[in-house]
Write a protein that holds these residues in place. Structure first.
Motif, mmCIF file in Angstrom:
data_model
loop_
_atom_site.group_PDB
_atom_site.id
_atom_site.type_symbol
_atom_site.label_atom_id
_atom_site.label_comp_id
_atom_site.label_asym_id
_atom_site.label_seq_id
_atom_site.Cartn_x
_atom_site.Cartn_y
_atom_site.Cartn_z
ATOM 1 N N GLU A 190 0.838 -1.206 0.000
ATOM 2 C CA GLU A 190 0.000 0.000 0.000
ATOM 3 C C GLU A 190 0.871 1.253 0.000
ATOM 4 O OE1 GLU A 190 -3.985 1.926 1.932
ATOM 5 O OE2 GLU A 190 -3.023 0.286 3.032
ATOM 6 N N LEU A 244 1.912 1.900 -3.458
ATOM 7 C CA LEU A 244 0.822 2.499 -4.232
ATOM 8 C C LEU A 244 0.653 3.981 -3.898
ATOM 9 C CD1 LEU A 244 -1.835 -0.361 -4.014
ATOM 10 C CD2 LEU A 244 -0.416 0.250 -5.973
ATOM 11 N N LYS A 245 0.677 4.327 -2.617
ATOM 12 C CA LYS A 245 0.545 5.729 -2.224
ATOM 13 C C LYS A 245 1.659 6.576 -2.837
ATOM 14 C CE LYS A 245 -1.596 5.043 2.344
ATOM 15 N NZ LYS A 245 -1.358 5.155 3.812
ATOM 16 N N LYS A 250 -9.249 -0.222 -3.940
ATOM 17 C CA LYS A 250 -9.126 1.045 -3.210
ATOM 18 C C LYS A 250 -8.363 2.091 -4.012
ATOM 19 C CE LYS A 250 -7.273 2.885 1.158
ATOM 20 N NZ LYS A 250 -6.634 2.526 2.470
ATOM 21 N N TYR A 251 -7.324 1.652 -4.720
ATOM 22 C CA TYR A 251 -6.474 2.590 -5.453
ATOM 23 C C TYR A 251 -6.721 2.594 -6.965
ATOM 24 C CZ TYR A 251 -3.906 3.411 -1.164
ATOM 25 O OH TYR A 251 -3.561 3.784 0.115
#
Length: 204
Positions: free
Chosen positions: A76, A79-80, A152-153
């Motif tokens: 995650e 990804l951020k 989510k992304y």
């Protein structure tokens, strides 16, 4: 599989001369990928990124309880970091996979290219049944969490486990994977076909 994918896409789109960079390092865990993400990926400002990781987090810490959760947290963070730097990038997140391959007595009997694999140390992953079951359980946790992260992304998610599960219904697992995770040329082809199928449909 990434070379098969790249060769197909390059041949089909040769007029545009697309470029492909593979920065995967065998044995790397997700936190190691995160550490080198800027240098190995973001600095090139790619338009499409494909990431397959997480399985090494589990296999190299098989007795540690939180490895699957930690892997998801690192992924995650990747990804951020990516979408902060490249908000328009197309991100493909791939599913980690695992098969039970414990033929240590005749490790190269079923694989399609034994001469290529003889130079590799066979059985570098835990092979006793207790550790195999632990690995499968933790990887299933990854396989449950990563699609949610992809959603989510806004990533494209490419599942691989079902491809292997279907293949081993008729053929020994070691024809596709020679050491629980590393694919043979047959496994790579199955993965490339699935990657292209999913990604081309999503980007059509």
């Amino acid at each position: 599989y990434q070379q098969i994918v790249a060769s197909r896409l390059a041949a089909d789109n040769h007029k545009a001369m697309p470029k492909f960079i593979n920065k995967g390092i065998s044995g790397n865990k997700s936190f190691q990928i995160l550490k080198r993400w800027q240098e190995d990926c973001l600095q090139y400002k790619p338009t499409i990124i494909s990431l397959l990781c997480g399985v090494n987090d589990v296999l190299y810490n098989i007795d540690k309880t939180e490895t699957s959760k930690e892997a998801v947290e690192y992924i995650e963070e990747i990804l951020k970091t990516t979408f902060s730097a490249l908000p328009d990038v197309k991100f493909i997140l791939c599913e980690p996979f695992y098969l039970d391959v414990r033929n240590q007595d005749t490790p190269y009997e079923n694989i399609p290219h034994p001469k290529c694999e003889e130079d590799f140390h066979f059985g570098n992953n835990p092979l006793d049944i207790e550790k195999v079951e632990k690995a499968k359980k933790k990887i299933k946790m990854l396989q449950a969490d990563l699609p949610l992260l992809a959603e989510k992304y806004g990533c494209i998610y490419v599942p691989f486990q079902d491809v292997y599960d279907k293949a081993v219904e008729t053929t020994p697992a070691s024809y596709f994977i020679w050491d629980n995770v590393p694919p043979t040329m047959v496994g790579h082809r199955l993965m490339a076909d699935r990657w292209l199928e999913v990604v081309e449909k999503a980007l059509a």
